[in-house]
Design an enzyme around this catalytic site. Structure first.
Site, mmCIF file in Angstrom:
data_model
loop_
_atom_site.group_PDB
_atom_site.id
_atom_site.type_symbol
_atom_site.label_atom_id
_atom_site.label_comp_id
_atom_site.label_asym_id
_atom_site.label_seq_id
_atom_site.Cartn_x
_atom_site.Cartn_y
_atom_site.Cartn_z
ATOM 1 N N CYS A 4 0.825 -1.212 0.000
ATOM 2 C CA CYS A 4 0.000 0.000 0.000
ATOM 3 C C CYS A 4 0.862 1.266 0.000
ATOM 4 O O CYS A 4 1.707 1.457 0.881
ATOM 5 C CB CYS A 4 -0.930 -0.010 1.222
ATOM 6 S SG CYS A 4 -1.803 1.534 1.458
ATOM 7 N N CYS A 7 0.487 3.303 3.214
ATOM 8 C CA CYS A 7 1.214 2.701 4.340
ATOM 9 C C CYS A 7 2.704 3.030 4.229
ATOM 10 O O CYS A 7 3.365 3.305 5.239
ATOM 11 C CB CYS A 7 1.008 1.191 4.367
ATOM 12 S SG CYS A 7 -0.635 0.692 4.955
ATOM 13 N N HIS A 46 -4.251 0.347 8.393
ATOM 14 C CA HIS A 46 -4.741 0.165 7.026
ATOM 15 C C HIS A 46 -6.154 -0.402 7.010
ATOM 16 O O HIS A 46 -6.389 -1.513 7.486
ATOM 17 C CB HIS A 46 -3.818 -0.779 6.236
ATOM 18 C CG HIS A 46 -4.288 -0.987 4.828
ATOM 19 N ND1 HIS A 46 -3.841 -0.234 3.771
ATOM 20 C CD2 HIS A 46 -5.214 -1.831 4.322
ATOM 21 C CE1 HIS A 46 -4.459 -0.615 2.674
ATOM 22 N NE2 HIS A 46 -5.304 -1.585 2.974
ATOM 23 N N THR A 95 -8.717 5.624 -6.039
ATOM 24 C CA THR A 95 -7.553 5.049 -6.737
ATOM 25 C C THR A 95 -6.546 4.431 -5.771
ATOM 26 O O THR A 95 -5.797 3.535 -6.158
ATOM 27 C CB THR A 95 -6.832 6.108 -7.600
ATOM 28 O OG1 THR A 95 -6.429 7.194 -6.763
ATOM 29 C CG2 THR A 95 -7.742 6.618 -8.701
ATOM 30 N N HIS A 98 -6.539 2.831 0.551
ATOM 31 C CA HIS A 98 -6.281 3.040 1.994
ATOM 32 C C HIS A 98 -7.160 4.224 2.364
ATOM 33 O O HIS A 98 -7.027 5.307 1.755
ATOM 34 C CB HIS A 98 -4.791 3.334 2.210
ATOM 35 C CG HIS A 98 -4.390 3.515 3.655
ATOM 36 N ND1 HIS A 98 -3.329 2.821 4.229
ATOM 37 C CD2 HIS A 98 -4.872 4.329 4.627
ATOM 38 C CE1 HIS A 98 -3.192 3.198 5.490
ATOM 39 N NE2 HIS A 98 -4.111 4.115 5.757
ATOM 40 N N HIS A 100 -8.870 7.445 3.154
ATOM 41 C CA HIS A 100 -8.291 8.782 3.234
ATOM 42 C C HIS A 100 -9.355 9.833 3.040
ATOM 43 O O HIS A 100 -10.334 9.620 2.308
ATOM 44 C CB HIS A 100 -7.162 8.974 2.220
ATOM 45 C CG HIS A 100 -7.523 8.663 0.801
ATOM 46 N ND1 HIS A 100 -7.576 7.367 0.312
ATOM 47 C CD2 HIS A 100 -7.854 9.463 -0.241
ATOM 48 C CE1 HIS A 100 -7.914 7.395 -0.960
ATOM 49 N NE2 HIS A 100 -8.102 8.661 -1.331
ATOM 50 N N HIS A 102 -9.813 13.691 1.679
ATOM 51 C CA HIS A 102 -9.222 14.838 0.971
ATOM 52 C C HIS A 102 -9.712 16.102 1.672
ATOM 53 O O HIS A 102 -10.933 16.295 1.811
ATOM 54 C CB HIS A 102 -9.732 14.907 -0.473
ATOM 55 C CG HIS A 102 -9.326 13.767 -1.351
ATOM 56 N ND1 HIS A 102 -8.350 13.871 -2.312
ATOM 57 C CD2 HIS A 102 -9.795 12.492 -1.438
ATOM 58 C CE1 HIS A 102 -8.222 12.729 -2.959
ATOM 59 N NE2 HIS A 102 -9.097 11.867 -2.447
HETATM 60 P P1 DGP Z 1 -8.491 8.883 -4.497
HETATM 61 O O1 DGP Z 1 -8.959 9.089 -5.897
HETATM 62 O O2 DGP Z 1 -9.532 9.387 -3.506
HETATM 63 O O3 DGP Z 1 -8.073 7.456 -4.216
HETATM 64 O O4 DGP Z 1 -7.236 9.825 -4.322
HETATM 65 C C1 DGP Z 1 -5.933 9.398 -4.140
HETATM 66 C C2 DGP Z 1 -5.081 10.617 -4.097
HETATM 67 O O5 DGP Z 1 -3.798 10.229 -3.701
HETATM 68 C C3 DGP Z 1 -4.920 11.368 -5.420
HETATM 69 O O6 DGP Z 1 -5.484 12.675 -5.287
HETATM 70 C C4 DGP Z 1 -3.418 11.450 -5.645
HETATM 71 C C5 DGP Z 1 -2.856 11.056 -4.321
HETATM 72 N N1 DGP Z 1 -1.620 10.301 -4.402
HETATM 73 C C6 DGP Z 1 -1.441 9.112 -5.052
HETATM 74 N N2 DGP Z 1 -0.177 8.680 -4.887
HETATM 75 C C7 DGP Z 1 0.438 9.602 -4.100
HETATM 76 C C8 DGP Z 1 1.767 9.706 -3.587
HETATM 77 O O7 DGP Z 1 2.633 8.846 -3.786
HETATM 78 N N3 DGP Z 1 2.040 10.813 -2.839
HETATM 79 C C9 DGP Z 1 1.096 11.773 -2.577
HETATM 80 N N4 DGP Z 1 1.483 12.832 -1.841
HETATM 81 N N5 DGP Z 1 -0.165 11.697 -3.038
HETATM 82 C C10 DGP Z 1 -0.479 10.625 -3.803
#
Ligand code: DGP
Length: 114
Positions: A4, A7, A46, A95, A98, A100, A102
């Site tokens: 993940c 993680c 997680h 995407t 895990h 989260h 926003h």
């Molecule tokens: P979601 O579509 O809700 O699963 O949004 C996942 C978000 O995670 C997306 O806005 C981009 C962010 N993201 C993906 N990979 C990384 C990473 O490696 N670092 C950071 N800072 N954000 C990431």
């Protein structure tokens, strides 16, 4: 969870710009910001998304929610307001699997949610 991304961000294996951290949660800047301020808050344990939120203990759930509040305050968003979005599953366009939240802010956001 070994594979993940979030993680790995929590453990420091993948670098991130930390905004807030406590016992239960970690907050960091989104890689692909969709607003002037775009920060992700993740529980340290997680779980996939809100459909698995009951796997968190009551303390972990409350800690996660409190971390969203604390992060928004630290970012100076509490006065003007902000939006919190939690995507879940394929139809929710999640995407990273895990849980989260926003936090989006720093400007007057569109009234449209999708
Ligand atoms: P979601 O579509 O809700 O699963 O949004 C996942 C978000 O995670 C997306 O806005 C981009 C962010 N993201 C993906 N990979 C990384 C990473 O490696 N670092 C950071 N800072 N954000 C990431």
């Amino acid at each position: 969870m070994d594979s993940c991304i979030f993680c790995k961000i929590i453990s420091g294996e993948i670098p991130s710009t930390k905004v807030y951290e406590d016992e239960y949660a970690y907050a960091f800047k989104d890689l692909n910001p969709q607003a002037p301020v775009h920060v992700l808050v993740v529980p340290k344990r997680h779980v996939k998304n809100l459909t698995e939120a009951s796997k968190l203990s009551d303390n972990e759930s409350a800690g996660f929610l409190r971390a969203v509040e604390n992060t928004a305050r630290l970012l100076g968003l509490d006065e003007g307001g902000y939006r919190v979005i939690m995507n879940a599953g394929e139809n929710g366009a999640q995407t990273v699997m895990h849980l989260h939240a926003h936090i989006l802010g720093g400007a007057k956001l569109s009234e449209k949610m999708a």
